[in-house]
Motif scaffolding. Structure first.
Motif, PDB file in Angstrom:
ATOM      1  N   GLY A  54      26.081 109.141  66.095  1.00  0.00           N
ATOM      2  CA  GLY A  54      26.057 107.853  66.840  1.00  0.00           C
ATOM      3  C   GLY A  54      25.541 106.811  66.291  1.00  0.00           C
ATOM      4  N   PHE A  55      26.123 105.451  66.515  1.00  0.00           N
ATOM      5  CA  PHE A  55      25.391 104.390  65.956  1.00  0.00           C
ATOM      6  C   PHE A  55      25.560 103.088  66.917  1.00  0.00           C
ATOM      7  N   GLN A  56      24.434 102.208  66.991  1.00  0.00           N
ATOM      8  CA  GLN A  56      24.310 101.217  67.732  1.00  0.00           C
ATOM      9  C   GLN A  56      23.690  99.919  66.954  1.00  0.00           C
ATOM     10  N   TYR A  57      24.507  98.850  66.872  1.00  0.00           N
ATOM     11  CA  TYR A  57      23.925  97.674  65.883  1.00  0.00           C
ATOM     12  C   TYR A  57      22.864  97.212  66.893  1.00  0.00           C
ATOM     13  N   THR A  58      21.844  96.742  66.257  1.00  0.00           N
ATOM     14  CA  THR A  58      20.808  95.935  66.802  1.00  0.00           C
ATOM     15  C   THR A  58      21.101  94.834  67.675  1.00  0.00           C
ATOM     16  N   ALA A  59      22.056  94.095  67.235  1.00  0.00           N
ATOM     17  CA  ALA A  59      22.509  92.879  68.263  1.00  0.00           C
ATOM     18  C   ALA A  59      23.558  93.211  69.572  1.00  0.00           C
ATOM     19  N   GLN A  60      23.997  94.783  69.477  1.00  0.00           N
ATOM     20  CA  GLN A  60      24.926  94.917  70.569  1.00  0.00           C
ATOM     21  C   GLN A  60      24.078  95.572  71.601  1.00  0.00           C
ATOM     22  N   ALA A  61      24.693  95.498  72.873  1.00  0.00           N
ATOM     23  CA  ALA A  61      24.253  96.032  74.010  1.00  0.00           C
ATOM     24  C   ALA A  61      24.487  97.425  74.200  1.00  0.00           C
ATOM     25  N   LYS A  64      36.377 102.040  63.336  1.00  0.00           N
ATOM     26  CA  LYS A  64      36.766 102.739  61.886  1.00  0.00           C
ATOM     27  C   LYS A  64      36.043 101.916  60.842  1.00  0.00           C
ATOM     28  N   SER A  65      35.989 100.693  60.841  1.00  0.00           N
ATOM     29  CA  SER A  65      35.323  99.864  59.793  1.00  0.00           C
ATOM     30  C   SER A  65      33.654 100.431  59.832  1.00  0.00           C
ATOM     31  N   THR A  66      32.995 100.799  60.886  1.00  0.00           N
ATOM     32  CA  THR A  66      31.674 101.060  60.959  1.00  0.00           C
ATOM     33  C   THR A  66      31.382 102.412  60.275  1.00  0.00           C
ATOM     34  N   ILE A  67      32.451 103.352  60.621  1.00  0.00           N
ATOM     35  CA  ILE A  67      32.461 104.563  59.856  1.00  0.00           C
ATOM     36  C   ILE A  67      32.396 104.383  58.389  1.00  0.00           C
ATOM     37  N   GLY A  68      33.129 103.446  57.798  1.00  0.00           N
ATOM     38  CA  GLY A  68      32.985 103.240  56.455  1.00  0.00           C
ATOM     39  C   GLY A  68      31.690 102.510  55.989  1.00  0.00           C
ATOM     40  N   SER A  69      31.225 101.682  56.756  1.00  0.00           N
ATOM     41  CA  SER A  69      29.752 101.103  56.701  1.00  0.00           C
ATOM     42  C   SER A  69      28.778 102.363  56.635  1.00  0.00           C
ATOM     43  N   ILE A 114      25.355 100.563  56.515  1.00  0.00           N
ATOM     44  CA  ILE A 114      24.548 100.873  57.526  1.00  0.00           C
ATOM     45  C   ILE A 114      23.751 102.037  56.759  1.00  0.00           C
ATOM     46  N   PRO A 115      22.066 101.862  56.749  1.00  0.00           N
ATOM     47  CA  PRO A 115      21.537 100.859  57.452  1.00  0.00           C
ATOM     48  C   PRO A 115      20.826  99.488  56.788  1.00  0.00           C
ATOM     49  N   TYR A 116      21.431  99.618  55.584  1.00  0.00           N
ATOM     50  CA  TYR A 116      20.688  98.595  54.698  1.00  0.00           C
ATOM     51  C   TYR A 116      21.224  97.060  54.831  1.00  0.00           C
ATOM     52  N   ALA A 117      22.450  96.888  55.378  1.00  0.00           N
ATOM     53  CA  ALA A 117      22.982  95.400  55.144  1.00  0.00           C
ATOM     54  C   ALA A 117      22.991  95.312  56.913  1.00  0.00           C
ATOM     55  N   TYR A 118      23.280  96.246  57.660  1.00  0.00           N
ATOM     56  CA  TYR A 118      23.645  96.108  58.979  1.00  0.00           C
ATOM     57  C   TYR A 118      22.601  96.910  59.896  1.00  0.00           C
ATOM     58  N   ALA A 119      21.644  96.246  60.384  1.00  0.00           N
ATOM     59  CA  ALA A 119      20.533  97.024  61.323  1.00  0.00           C
ATOM     60  C   ALA A 119      21.152  97.477  62.443  1.00  0.00           C
ATOM     61  N   LYS A 173      23.655 114.139  50.662  1.00  0.00           N
ATOM     62  CA  LYS A 173      22.445 113.493  51.044  1.00  0.00           C
ATOM     63  C   LYS A 173      22.661 112.667  52.275  1.00  0.00           C
ATOM     64  N   ASP A 174      21.464 112.490  52.911  1.00  0.00           N
ATOM     65  CA  ASP A 174      21.221 111.530  54.003  1.00  0.00           C
ATOM     66  C   ASP A 174      21.038 110.056  53.682  1.00  0.00           C
ATOM     67  N   PRO A 175      22.318 109.350  54.183  1.00  0.00           N
ATOM     68  CA  PRO A 175      22.188 107.905  53.837  1.00  0.00           C
ATOM     69  C   PRO A 175      21.009 107.190  54.338  1.00  0.00           C
ATOM     70  N   ARG A 176      20.318 107.558  55.104  1.00  0.00           N
ATOM     71  CA  ARG A 176      18.964 106.963  55.639  1.00  0.00           C
ATOM     72  C   ARG A 176      17.760 107.217  54.944  1.00  0.00           C
ATOM     73  N   LYS A 177      17.929 108.161  54.040  1.00  0.00           N
ATOM     74  CA  LYS A 177      16.961 108.362  52.983  1.00  0.00           C
ATOM     75  C   LYS A 177      17.047 108.142  51.679  1.00  0.00           C
ATOM     76  N   GLU A 178      18.108 107.637  51.391  1.00  0.00           N
ATOM     77  CA  GLU A 178      18.602 107.237  50.119  1.00  0.00           C
ATOM     78  C   GLU A 178      18.776 105.845  49.920  1.00  0.00           C
ATOM     79  N   SER A 179      18.711 105.265  48.735  1.00  0.00           N
ATOM     80  CA  SER A 179      18.847 103.826  48.304  1.00  0.00           C
ATOM     81  C   SER A 179      20.314 103.505  48.341  1.00  0.00           C
ATOM     82  N   ILE A 180      20.633 102.297  48.592  1.00  0.00           N
ATOM     83  CA  ILE A 180      21.999 102.017  48.345  1.00  0.00           C
ATOM     84  C   ILE A 180      22.687 102.173  47.161  1.00  0.00           C
TER      85      ILE A 180
END
Length: 573
Positions: free
Chosen positions: A12-19, A46-51, A57-62, A74-81
């Motif tokens: 699951g994912f929730q953007y910081t700016a979203q409720a 669908k575009s969030t899946i791509g990000s 996500i998480p490097y450009a969109y918090a 690899k876990d994207p949260r633990k790797e560099s972009i």
């Protein structure tokens, strides 16, 4: 069994700016060598899946993620972009925003330069990859000199030099003419065969993507996966129209003829259809039954005339050559042709952004050459193709209201007009949002709203439905049709052949700066010579009618569109 190259587990994912979250409980495995289409309405996630896959996500969109995601193990949260870019190559819908180099060769070599690859090896790799995507004869060109389809090839070559495991395409067809879109799908297929990479295509233009084999279709709706099926199973289900996607035209035509869409039909593509003689006769019978659905067009007065118009951005090249045509009041017209044919240049000349080198443009018989851009804008509204070039306010409401502030309208009248327009464009729930939080398709609706709110006499729209799902496409087009029925003149520059067929009886066709044809929309796509010269492609209705032995494909197409119109009117009634 092989390990998946992409694995979502209860993610699951929730953007910081979203409720509330954008993605809920995503479970999805994709394997090396698979080609998967991720489809869904705008805002479905669908575009969030791509990000999530390419590290934006998480490097450009918090935001905050839950569950597990592995990309290439690899876990994207633990790797560099940077590390992720060596696993996932991304080709964006806005190719202009992806270029780095001053030339095509430099742009393709960018990743190799970062890796300090020796120059001779770098040149060899660039040449090999450029040849694979058929751009090797343009290595010295500047990116802005290329057509939309050529730019797409350069972007693809730029991500291939890293020999990535995953190729991600985010709405690759949004800005391409029909033939270039078909070529892009063929190219993706060719590259996958060569590299064995997993291919993920995020797109809602289902029929166009299915020009070549797709293994699975993953359907998103409100942040959840609602279907994950082999293509054949998906097309025989009832998932399409209920989730904001347009059914391929040939399948709609078969349904009209009373033919059930079954797996035995091999419905993945119009050319793969296995129709029995009895089924072909049912199609022919439906065609005969539709005769007489056409009304007569009333004669209207001329509102816009273009007379012997010529223009070139440089003295050496003419972008438009001796173009003449006229538009009648209340018409709804498509302007079509290949990328770089001169369509957008024509719109700029009509609006006064550029001055012709020869000829003239008249509105209601009056030469517009002495009018300022502002004076023309009061009667001719122009919605550009790239929404980022039109937006100047940070908030959606302020952007749409801006054009009304200079007038004499009261605050209450402005509020009512803005609310009405936002509702029609599907933006009312986001009215207090910042524009920066919107997808490309949503930004497009903001720019359309900013013009529509002024209610100009003529509206010119450059690719009005690019990036729109079927629901919002229909909503915008039905609104434009309602304006047209009240007397507004609508001119649309489009690559969407369904839009041209469905909404505009007339089409003006351009190629290489010349006017090739001014005829009915149905004739355009049923004339193989014209289709080839204008870089368009035959509609699947043409292919189906020929396969069924119908001797007048144009009439078949016209009767299909008339039936669609009747169906929509009944639904509205």
């Amino acid at each position: 069994m092989a390990e998946p190259v992409i694995s979502f587990k209860d993610y699951g994912f929730q953007y910081t700016a979203q409720a509330s979250p954008t993605l809920y409980h995503i479970n999805l495995d994709i394997y090396q060598g698979e080609k998967v289409l991720i489809a869904g309405a705008s805002g479905s996630g669908k575009s969030t899946i791509g990000s999530c896959l390419n590290g934006l996500i998480p490097y450009a969109y918090a935001g905050e993620s839950t569950g597990e995601l592995l990309v290439g193990g690899k876990d994207p949260r633990k790797e560099s972009i940077f590390t992720l870019s060596q696993i996932v190559g991304t080709v964006l819908q806005d190719t202009d925003g992806q270029f780095i180099g001053l030339t095509v060769g430099e742009d393709i070599a960018f990743a190799l330069e970062n890796d300090c690859v020796p120059q001779e090896e770098m040149k060899e790799t660039v040449q090999e990859v450029a040849k694979l995507v058929d751009i090797d004869h343009h290595l010295e060109y500047a990116p802005h000199e290329l057509s939309g389809g050529q730019k797409q090839r350069v972007s693809l070559a730029g991500v291939m030099v890293d020999q990535v495991k995953i190729l991600l395409f985010d709405e690759p067809l949004a800005n391409l003419d029909p033939a270039a879109g078909r070529t892009a799908i063929e190219l993706i297929d060719k590259v996958q065969e060569r590299t064995g990479a997993a291919v993920i295509i995020i797109e809602h233009r289902l029929e166009d993507v299915l020009w070549k084999r797709v293994d699975r279709i993953v359907l998103m709706d409100e942040g959840r996966i609602v279907a994950d099926m082999p293509t054949k199973d998906f097309l025989t289900s009832d998932m399409l129209l209920g989730h904001g996607l347009r059914e391929p035209l040939y399948l709609s035509a078969l349904r009209y003829a009373g033919i059930p869409i079954t797996k035995e039909l091999e419905p993945q593509h119009v050319e793969s259809l296995r129709l029995s003689e009895e089924q072909k006769e049912r199609v022919r019978g439906w065609y005969r039954d539709q005769e007489g659905l056409f009304g007569t067009e009333e004669t209207k007065r001329e509102i816009l005339s273009v007379e012997n118009l010529s223009f070139g951005y440089t003295p050496e090249k003419q972008n438009l050559k001796d173009v003449s045509f006229s538009i009648k009041e209340g018409e709804m017209v498509s302007i079509v042709g290949r990328n770089g044919a001169g369509k957008s240049t024509l719109a700029k000349l009509i609006c006064g952004f550029e001055k012709p080198t020869a000829g003239r443009i008249c509105l209601e018989g009056r030469d517009l050459s002495g009018d300022t851009i502002k004076e023309r804008a009061q009667r001719i509204g122009y919605v550009m193709q790239n929404p980022n070039q039109m937006i100047s306010k940070p908030l959606i409401w302020d952007e749409v209201e801006m054009a009304l502030l200079a007038g004499t309208m009261s605050a209450e009248e402005r509020q009512n007009r803005v609310e009405e327009t936002l509702k029609i464009c599907g933006l009312y729930p986001f009215r207090k949002w910042p524009v920066s939080a919107l997808s490309f398709g949503q930004k497009k609706r903001v720019t359309i709203a900013g013009i529509l709110v002024q209610r100009p006499q003529i509206i010119i729209l450059d690719e009005p439905t690019a990036g729109q799902d079927y629901h919002h496409y229909t909503e915008i087009m039905e609104f434009l049709k309602s304006l047209n029925e009240r007397g507004f003149t609508i001119i649309m520059i489009t690559h969407d052949m369904h839009l041209m067929l469905e909404y505009t009886p007339r089409a003006i066709v351009f190629s290489e700066g010349e006017l090739l044809a001014d005829t009915t929309a149905a004739h355009v796509l049923n004339d193989p010579a014209l289709v080839e010269k204008a870089n368009l492609k035959e509609t699947s209705l043409y292919t189906l009618s020929v396969a069924c032995g119908i001797d007048n494909p144009q009439a078949f197409t016209e009767r299909f569109i008339a039936s669609e119109k009747v169906r929509r009117e009944r639904q509205e009634g």
